[in-house]
Design an enzyme around this catalytic site. Structure first.
Site, short mmCIF file in Angstrom:
data_model
loop_
_atom_site.label_atom_id
_atom_site.label_comp_id
_atom_site.label_asym_id
_atom_site.label_seq_id
_atom_site.Cartn_x
_atom_site.Cartn_y
_atom_site.Cartn_z
N ALA A 153 32.35 35.92 42.36
CA ALA A 153 30.88 36.17 41.08
C ALA A 153 31.68 36.22 39.46
CB ALA A 153 29.98 36.92 41.22
N TYR A 154 32.66 37.29 39.39
CA TYR A 154 32.86 37.52 37.90
C TYR A 154 33.85 36.68 37.44
CZ TYR A 154 35.77 39.81 34.69
OH TYR A 154 36.26 40.53 33.52
N SER A 155 34.58 35.57 38.06
CA SER A 155 35.40 34.65 37.20
C SER A 155 34.10 33.63 37.20
CB SER A 155 36.43 33.64 38.43
OG SER A 155 37.02 34.63 38.55
N SER A 157 31.17 33.81 36.02
CA SER A 157 30.42 34.27 35.27
C SER A 157 31.53 34.42 33.15
CB SER A 157 29.76 35.64 35.05
OG SER A 157 31.02 36.50 35.36
#
Length: 266
Positions: A153-155, A157
């Site tokens: 999810a972080y990647s 975004s």
């Protein structure tokens, strides 16, 4: 870009990277509006910088609340007398298997790391274009160029933020408004959990001090740099991943297995 008297709105100002950037900008004579989640976060930092002679305003808002965010940006504009530079530094991270990711947290990560910078830029850009000058700075991540397992999810975004930055930079060409994208590698901040620190130690992952990242970020702003990737060999692999991603797959396979043990326990 000359920073003295430049009117800067900085989001995520109370975070590790954000507060370090605020200190560097204040030392160079910039006028600052520091935006954080609440007054308890931004107030002490603003007071400390003002005690050193800087012009600083501490503001608070939930950036995921559209009305509160827009009102805070308008207040920053009013107090500073305009906004010459927007630095999007607020962020949120998650380290866990994607199959176990909290859907609500996943939505907040995408909103805060991607949608909020887009909306903030959209709000301040018309005045910059009318004036024919301005600067937007987006703090991304190496994880926005290399998709890391257990950080899906972080990647995602940060990949989005990098794409937005590239597209908007090209759109702004010739307008007098600049855009700088800064991609640090892992940084020692409160975003990291104990599991992440244990994983970093086990995999010998490089982690930088926020003050070093702030130094590089401010230098990139002063140089009107387009994009800056921080840390070697991470910045090399970020470039390599763009044209030989399957090679990077193999290079990360063993590390991913080690990381997985910590992600599942997070």
């Amino acid at each position: 870009m000359k920073l003295e008297t430049t009117r800067v709105l900085l989001t995520g100002a109370a975070g590790g990277i954000g507060s370090a950037i605020a200190e560097k900008l204040a030392a160079r004579g910039a006028n600052l509006a520091l935006l954080g989640r609440n007054d308890d976060e931004t107030g002490p930092l603003a007071d400390r910088l003002k005690a050193d002679g800087a012009i600083v305003y501490g503001l608070s808002a939930d950036l995921l609340d559209r009305e509160a965010r827009e009102q805070a940006i308008n207040e920053a504009h009013q107090r500073l007398g305009g906004i010459d530079m927007l630095i999007n530094c607020a962020g949120l991270m998650s380290f866990r298997p994607f199959s176990e990711e909290d859907p609500e947290l996943m939505a907040r990560i995408v909103q805060l790391n991607l949608t909020v910078p887009m909306m903030a830029a959209r709000q301040v850009l018309p005045e910059m274009l009318k004036r024919g000058s301005g600067h937007i700075v987006n703090i991304g991540s190496t994880f926005g160029s290399i998709g890391f397992a257990w950080f899906a999810a972080y990647s995602a975004s940060k990949f989005g933020l990098r794409g937005f930055s590239e597209a908007l930079r090209r759109e702004l060409d010739g307008t007098g408004v600049n855009l700088t994208y800064v991609a640090p590698r892992a940084v020692k901040t409160k975003l990291n959990t104990d599991a992440m620190y244990r994983m970093a130690e086990a995999t010998k992952m490089n982690m930088d001090d926020p003050a070093w990242v702030a130094d590089k970020t401010v230098a990139a702003i002063e140089a009107d740099a387009k994009d800056v990737y921080l840390g070697f060999p991470e910045k090399f692999f970020a470039r390599l991943n763009s044209f030989l991603p399957r090679l990077v797959d193999g290079g990360l396979r063993k590390q991913n297995q080690v990381m997985g043990g910590f992600a599942r326990d997070a």
